[in-house]
Design a protein around this motif. Sequence first.
Motif, PDB file in Angstrom:
ATOM      1  N   ARG A 263       0.844  -1.116  -0.027  1.00  0.00           N
ATOM      2  CA  ARG A 263      -0.087   0.070  -0.147  1.00  0.00           C
ATOM      3  C   ARG A 263       1.057   1.246   0.187  1.00  0.00           C
ATOM      4  O   ARG A 263       1.273   1.894   0.979  1.00  0.00           O
ATOM      5  N   LEU A 264       1.109   1.567  -1.192  1.00  0.00           N
ATOM      6  CA  LEU A 264       2.109   2.887  -1.247  1.00  0.00           C
ATOM      7  C   LEU A 264       1.445   4.054  -0.914  1.00  0.00           C
ATOM      8  O   LEU A 264       0.068   4.189  -1.166  1.00  0.00           O
ATOM      9  N   PRO A 265       2.277   5.170  -0.393  1.00  0.00           N
ATOM     10  CA  PRO A 265       1.324   6.447   0.139  1.00  0.00           C
ATOM     11  C   PRO A 265       0.548   6.890  -1.133  1.00  0.00           C
ATOM     12  O   PRO A 265      -0.581   7.518  -0.868  1.00  0.00           O
ATOM     13  N   ARG A 266       0.952   6.985  -2.398  1.00  0.00           N
ATOM     14  CA  ARG A 266       0.253   7.521  -3.411  1.00  0.00           C
ATOM     15  C   ARG A 266      -0.386   6.295  -4.429  1.00  0.00           C
ATOM     16  O   ARG A 266      -0.125   6.456  -5.892  1.00  0.00           O
ATOM     17  N   VAL A 267      -0.538   5.248  -4.040  1.00  0.00           N
ATOM     18  CA  VAL A 267      -1.062   4.137  -4.563  1.00  0.00           C
ATOM     19  C   VAL A 267      -2.194   4.466  -5.461  1.00  0.00           C
ATOM     20  O   VAL A 267      -3.136   5.091  -5.110  1.00  0.00           O
ATOM     21  N   ARG A 315      12.150   2.252   0.520  1.00  0.00           N
ATOM     22  CA  ARG A 315      13.386   2.132   1.212  1.00  0.00           C
ATOM     23  C   ARG A 315      13.398   2.509   2.716  1.00  0.00           C
ATOM     24  O   ARG A 315      14.011   1.698   3.463  1.00  0.00           O
ATOM     25  N   ALA A 316      12.681   3.562   2.995  1.00  0.00           N
ATOM     26  CA  ALA A 316      12.499   4.073   4.395  1.00  0.00           C
ATOM     27  C   ALA A 316      11.974   3.044   5.190  1.00  0.00           C
ATOM     28  O   ALA A 316      12.386   3.036   6.556  1.00  0.00           O
ATOM     29  N   ALA A 321      14.459  -3.489   0.842  1.00  0.00           N
ATOM     30  CA  ALA A 321      15.233  -4.390   1.189  1.00  0.00           C
ATOM     31  C   ALA A 321      14.760  -5.784   1.501  1.00  0.00           C
ATOM     32  O   ALA A 321      15.359  -6.889   1.306  1.00  0.00           O
ATOM     33  N   ALA A 322      13.479  -6.022   1.667  1.00  0.00           N
ATOM     34  CA  ALA A 322      12.712  -7.240   1.834  1.00  0.00           C
ATOM     35  C   ALA A 322      12.232  -7.914   0.652  1.00  0.00           C
ATOM     36  O   ALA A 322      11.942  -9.199   0.249  1.00  0.00           O
ATOM     37  N   LEU A 323      12.428  -7.350  -0.526  1.00  0.00           N
ATOM     38  CA  LEU A 323      11.889  -7.552  -1.681  1.00  0.00           C
ATOM     39  C   LEU A 323      12.996  -8.787  -2.725  1.00  0.00           C
ATOM     40  O   LEU A 323      12.334  -9.787  -3.349  1.00  0.00           O
TER      41      LEU A 323
END
Length: 496
Positions: A263-267, A315-316, A321-323
């Motif tokens: 769920r991206l901030p600007r999905v 990234r934040a 890093a989990a992908l």
Amino acid sequence: MKGALLVAGTTSDAGKSVVTAGVCRWLARQGVKVAPYKAQNMSLNSFVTADGAEIGRAQAMQAAACGLEPAADMNPILLKPGSDRRSQVVVMGRPLTDVDAMEYRDLKDHLRTVAVDALERLRARYDVVVCEGAGSPAEINLREGDIANMGLARAAGLPVVVVGDIDRGGVFAAMYGTVALLEPADQALIAGFVVNKFRGARELLEPALGMIRELTGREVYGVLPWLEGAWLDAEDSLALDNRPAIGTRAPYGRQTLRVAVVRLPRVSNFTDVDALAAEPGVTVRFVTSPAELDDADLVVLPGSRATVSDLAWLRATGLAAALPGRAVLGICGGYQMLARTIHDDVESGAGRVEGLGLLPATVVFAPDKTLGRPVGAAYGCPVMAYEIHHGVVTAEGGEPFLDGCRSGTVWGTTWHGALENDGFRRAFLADVAAVTGRDFVPAPDVSFAALREERLDALGDLVEHHLDTGALLRLLEHGAPEGLPILPPGGVRGAP
């Protein structure tokens, strides 16, 4: 019959879109030539019409409820937020400019003319137009210059039905307050109310319905019960706040396939994954932290209106890093994030940015937006889709995948709606199961198009069985009743 009405709401996500779709489907089943309309939509879920115009996805769904091809007149103004302060303004399906709230005011006179003209064209072509408002008509700070709610109702002489979400609580205060905050000329068009998302015994609600009738002098046209699955083609990410993991049908094979959608901030266009949830044995949930990926078989990076900004958020949060090492599908903005480099002097102005590097591709943002309805094939299956993007991705290796590429367990495409193609969806899920070692077998007979029709029929059934359809027909033919009481304090001053 000839007429039109406006479906407004006490809040965003009160159910305006689904009530509008339900009324449209009910009227279409009566043989009425009906069309949907929303003057101004703020949404990152959009669709491309056959002639290449971008409109809100909810209006495309409502057009389907009417049995129509979507058209730009159905949503003449679309606002696509790229940050908390600026939005892209899409007018009659084409990007016009990017503005902040104050700059948008300077466009209002022009946009009001565009909106009214589009509505007049629809009313000339169809017997009935069911209009959907935006947010709430009682947003008094926005009343001056309003073109989506009471400003439209005043300009076109539309009777207004206000939908309230009882599941949130405070619905009767919201209904009364919505009317009372309006100036008298606006109040005169508020014909009555619809209670939405009710769970429980109707008889316990009856006293309150009588009281709101007495307090406002307006009818309650019905009480719509809670309907599971009414999230079809949701208009904005507010619909995700109370959306649990979806996809509860038993698996066709021995195991389920677990899909985590970031769920991206600007999905944008998160409706792409609705087709996955329609598959038996596929569960879909929206996630915002790395821990939520632990048991995921497939991670979906959906579209984004702010690719570079949302990449920084990935990234934040530690999600980026989990992908690596996981099965990942990137769609549109998500595909762009998976590339090696992004050159963006258009959307963010950030210039050259390092991508996640999980796909051998580069991205260059173009000033002109690509809008289209492409066709192609993958896994030997035909695919029809639509595309909406400034970022142009060039694959520099890997295997072809639709218009994009694949590298190992990572897939990327700019095409929205591809997963709605049944054969392609099944083949893709079978491939995901194979590379992740899951004993999952796609069901051979799921039709997403048929499922969408069933849900639209369910919305039509809600209207037919739970609303006073005779009263709605009278509103359409004769407008708001005369002599409706004006509630104190009589509202605020606004422009007609």
